[in-house]
Design a protein around this motif. Structure first.
Motif, PDB file in Angstrom:
ATOM      1  N   ASP A 166      15.877   0.765  19.702  1.00 47.13           N
ATOM      2  CA  ASP A 166      15.261  -0.533  19.366  1.00 47.13           C
ATOM      3  C   ASP A 166      15.470  -0.854  17.889  1.00 47.13           C
ATOM      4  N   LEU A 167      15.327   0.168  17.045  1.00 46.98           N
ATOM      5  CA  LEU A 167      15.503  -0.022  15.602  1.00 46.98           C
ATOM      6  C   LEU A 167      16.934  -0.447  15.290  1.00 46.98           C
ATOM      7  N   ASP A 170      17.679  -4.006  16.431  1.00 45.92           N
ATOM      8  CA  ASP A 170      16.854  -5.063  15.844  1.00 45.92           C
ATOM      9  C   ASP A 170      17.713  -5.937  14.914  1.00 45.92           C
ATOM     10  N   TRP A 173      18.073  -5.049  11.291  1.00 43.61           N
ATOM     11  CA  TRP A 173      18.796  -3.848  10.851  1.00 43.61           C
ATOM     12  C   TRP A 173      19.697  -4.189   9.672  1.00 43.61           C
TER      13      TRP A 173
END
Length: 215
Positions: A166-167, A170, A173
């Motif tokens: 998910d990070l 995103d 990012w």
């Protein structure tokens, strides 16, 4: 004859537990190398993996000897064949730890990842090491409750893996594409390592009881 067979089977199980212990040491050292950008810790992983592969041959030879000389049937045959499968699982765990170390060596002296991504990978690595320790205990004790605990703890690892993905995905990012690719691969290595510890637990219970744990 039966006593001799059991002695040889116990010796095989002890060797398998040693392989698992070394795999745990490898993933722990690989994670230290990752978080600290420590080349010496990464190189240590290659040494440990050589030890794992050195144990693989005697384990396979022991299993083949049991098959050839003892001609096991039914429960005994199941135990020996399961032991052969465990050798492959444990070898793969060592290989996955080495993949992490290879990433560190490739990017040294820079860190492979940074910030929250590195923190998540560090947490995944530490949990993977704990899972290997649990898997070793399952091999040594043949405890079905510990095997079930492996499933639960692996769910925690899967959750960390989802957070990492998910990070990376995103829109906020800010790191490079290279870091995103590296972090994605590392997350996969840790996730697969955890999966193998669960498989080890399930194989051990099948080894002992002939029953398959629920997926």
């Amino acid at each position: 004859m039966r006593m001799r067979f059991q002695e040889q089977l116990d010796a095989l199980t002890d060797q398998l537990a040693s392989m698992c212990h070394e795999a745990g040491q490898a993933i722990t050292s690989a994670t230290s190398a990752l978080v600290l950008a420590d080349l010496s810790a990464a190189e240590r992983v290659f040494e440990i993996n050589e030890q794992i592969e050195a144990l693989r041959g005697p384990c396979e030879e022991q299993a083949m000897t049991l098959l050839a000389l003892q001609a096991p049937v039914a429960r005994d045959l199941r135990q020996v064949v399961t032991g052969v499968h465990l050798v492959a699982d444990l070898s793969r765990m060592g290989g996955l730890a080495q993949h992490v170390a290879e990433s560190v060596r490739r990017r040294h002296p820079n860190h492979v990842a940074s910030g929250e991504a590195e923190q998540l990978l560090g947490r995944m690595g530490r949990l993977a090491g704990e899972l290997a320790d649990l898997a070793e205990q399952v091999l040594r004790t043949r405890d079905s409750e510990l095997a079930a605990e492996l499933d639960r703890r692996d769910d925690e690892l899967d959750n960390l893996h989802r957070q990492l993905l998910d990070l990376i995905q995103d829109p906020a990012w800010t790191d490079s594409v290279t870091v995103a690719v590296d972090a994605t691969l590392l997350g996969r290595f840790y996730e697969r390592f955890g999966d193998h510890t669960v498989v080890v637990g399930r194989r051990v219970i099948f080894f002992v009881t002939g029953e398959q744990l629920a997926q």
